[in-house]
Each structure stands twice: as structure tokens, then as C-alpha cells.
Design an enzyme around this catalytic site. Sequence first.
Site, mmCIF file in Angstrom:
data_model
loop_
_atom_site.group_PDB
_atom_site.id
_atom_site.type_symbol
_atom_site.label_atom_id
_atom_site.label_comp_id
_atom_site.label_asym_id
_atom_site.label_seq_id
_atom_site.Cartn_x
_atom_site.Cartn_y
_atom_site.Cartn_z
ATOM 1 N N ASP A 67 0.763 -1.660 0.034
ATOM 2 C CA ASP A 67 -0.147 0.339 0.426
ATOM 3 C C ASP A 67 0.776 1.207 0.121
ATOM 4 O OD1 ASP A 67 1.034 -0.920 1.897
ATOM 5 O OD2 ASP A 67 -0.444 -0.142 3.566
ATOM 6 N N ASN A 136 -7.174 -2.657 14.207
ATOM 7 C CA ASN A 136 -8.982 -3.282 13.743
ATOM 8 C C ASN A 136 -9.022 -4.397 13.332
ATOM 9 O OD1 ASN A 136 -7.387 -1.887 11.932
ATOM 10 N ND2 ASN A 136 -9.371 -0.400 11.964
ATOM 11 N N HIS A 138 -6.966 -4.435 10.221
ATOM 12 C CA HIS A 138 -6.407 -4.293 8.837
ATOM 13 C C HIS A 138 -5.314 -4.954 8.342
ATOM 14 C CE1 HIS A 138 -5.193 -0.348 9.534
ATOM 15 N NE2 HIS A 138 -3.260 -1.212 8.751
ATOM 16 N N GLU A 143 -9.331 -1.378 5.507
ATOM 17 C CA GLU A 143 -9.998 -1.333 6.596
ATOM 18 C C GLU A 143 -11.237 -2.163 6.717
ATOM 19 O OE1 GLU A 143 -8.490 0.699 8.459
ATOM 20 O OE2 GLU A 143 -7.969 1.879 8.605
HETATM 21 C C1 GLP Z 1 -0.051 0.234 8.797
HETATM 22 C C2 GLP Z 1 -0.123 -0.586 7.443
HETATM 23 C C3 GLP Z 1 -0.430 -1.958 7.390
HETATM 24 C C4 GLP Z 1 -0.111 -2.381 8.917
HETATM 25 C C5 GLP Z 1 -0.240 -1.530 10.180
HETATM 26 C C6 GLP Z 1 0.357 -1.586 11.621
HETATM 27 O O1 GLP Z 1 -1.340 0.667 8.930
HETATM 28 N N1 GLP Z 1 -0.421 0.185 6.417
HETATM 29 O O2 GLP Z 1 0.009 -2.147 6.799
HETATM 30 O O3 GLP Z 1 -0.053 -3.366 9.108
HETATM 31 O O4 GLP Z 1 -0.354 -0.517 9.915
HETATM 32 O O5 GLP Z 1 1.099 -1.240 11.805
HETATM 33 P P1 GLP Z 1 2.164 -1.440 12.814
HETATM 34 O O6 GLP Z 1 2.972 -2.587 12.632
HETATM 35 O O7 GLP Z 1 3.234 -0.291 12.752
HETATM 36 O O8 GLP Z 1 1.083 -1.142 14.184
#
Ligand code: GLP
Length: 254
Positions: A67, A136, A138, A143
Site C-alpha cells: 500500500d 482493528n 486491517h 479497513e
Molecule cells: C499501517 C499499514 C499496515 C500495518 C499497520 C500496523 O496501517 N498500512 O500494513 O500492518 O499499519 O502498523 P504497525 O506495524 O506500526 O503496528
Amino acid sequence: MKIYAAKDYNDMSRKAGNLIAAQVTMKPDGVLGLATGSTPVGAYKELIAKYEAGDLDFSRIRSVNLDEYKGLSGDHDQSYRYFMNHNLFDHVNINKEETNVPGGLAEDPEAECERYNRVIQELGGIDLQLLGIGNNGHIGFNEPCDVFEKGTHVVTLTEETRQSNARFFSSIDEVPTHALTMGIGNIMSARKVLLLASGEGKAKALYESCFGPITPNVPASVLQLHSDVVIIADEAALSLIREKTQWEDSVYDN
Ligand code: GLP
């Protein structure tokens, strides 16, 4: 799905680094699906160390990232292109022209999504897709919503996601409101999926994703339908699973 328990973040990162390294060794011209966020940073450090030790060769590896924020250029220090360069690509011998991240500045984001689907297809699909998980549930930027989106698409980020990602920006107002993300169909087409989770903040999402109903309200729950999913999670992230399932071992295989 197989769940491997890790003691802590470092242990999770080492285990993940070993698994990704094995993939690169076994298929040196393979396609890696890569992820951003704080969770995979330690695993990327492990890969860099293995490369520096002469144990890994990325010269023929191709990659596709999950993404990108809409509206950020690849030079912006919070863009996911910048993150990948900074945390992995600049430190190993991967050919950057063979690395793909959706274009955050595309004039026509819908056309960019179509192009990205074609890129994945033309690469022959993803051999190993690395995933983090949002608080959440995702994955990528899919989402919670009413349907599983199939292909790459533009999403409106939830307030919760913007809040939790605000720690990387100087204020919440700077966090983009939209992103381009691979869809659930792109992720489910990967031949193997590796999901990492660390910290208590992920415990609920992880429990619901592995043991709850399969629903687009918890996007990662769809992984229950994939035939080759490996989850590496630290004890803090596993806390609710431990409590609710009475699982005590280090490997869970269902
Ligand atoms: C973002 C990314 C996800 C990731 C998530 C969790 O929203 N788009 O790919 O898994 O954050 O992030 P973190 O690893 O910093 O908790």
C-alpha cells in the site's frame, strides 16, 4: 493456519527474518510482497544483517508492496516508498527498478490501481506476502467494512488508523485521509502469507482474526481461508489467544 509463538519483538523478528531468508534462498528470482509499519522493521534488519554476512542475494528478487498513502510522493519521509528504501532496499543488493509500491501521487488513482493489479499479474503473482496487522484487524490498508475488496483500490482511512499512524507525523492533520492498497483478493492470491504481530495492542485483532468469524469487519479473518498462512506473534500479541483457547505450546497448527 500455523501460529508460532515468539518471546518478544526481537524473537519474532529473528524468526521472521529466517523464514523470509529461506524463501529468498529457495527462490532467488521470487516475488516478495512487502509490508510497512513498525512491526516488520526488525525482520528487515535481520535480512540486512544476513545480506551483509554474505548469506543472502537479492539481485534477482522482485517485490510488490501492499500500500501507499494517497497524496504523498516517494520522497516524503512518511511515504511507504521512502520507508522501504530506508529500511530495506538501500541496504541490500535488490534492483530498485524491480521493486513496486503504488504511486501515491498518481493523477488518476483508479488507473494506478488497475496498473498495480497488472504489475502483480505480470510478475506471476506473489510467492510470499508479508503482513502486519492493524489494531482493528486491517491488513494492508483494507479497513473493516461490509465487503472484501478484491483488487487494488483507493480507501478512506478510518479515524482509528489515522490516530494510530499519527505518531509518525508531526500532527494528526498531516496524516493522509486516503490510501491505495492491494485488495483482499491480491493478498489471498499470494502462495504463502506471513503475518507478524507484536504487542498487547494487537491481541484482540489477532484473536478475532484467527478464531473469530470470517468477516470483512475484521479483514485479517479472511486468512483463515488461505491454505498456507504462518503467523509469528510475540507473547503480548498472543495474550488473548492464550487466555481464550488454553493453548500453551509454541506452535499452533489447525
Ligand atoms: C499501517 C499499514 C499496515 C500495518 C499497520 C500496523 O496501517 N498500512 O500494513 O500492518 O499499519 O502498523 P504497525 O506495524 O506500526 O503496528
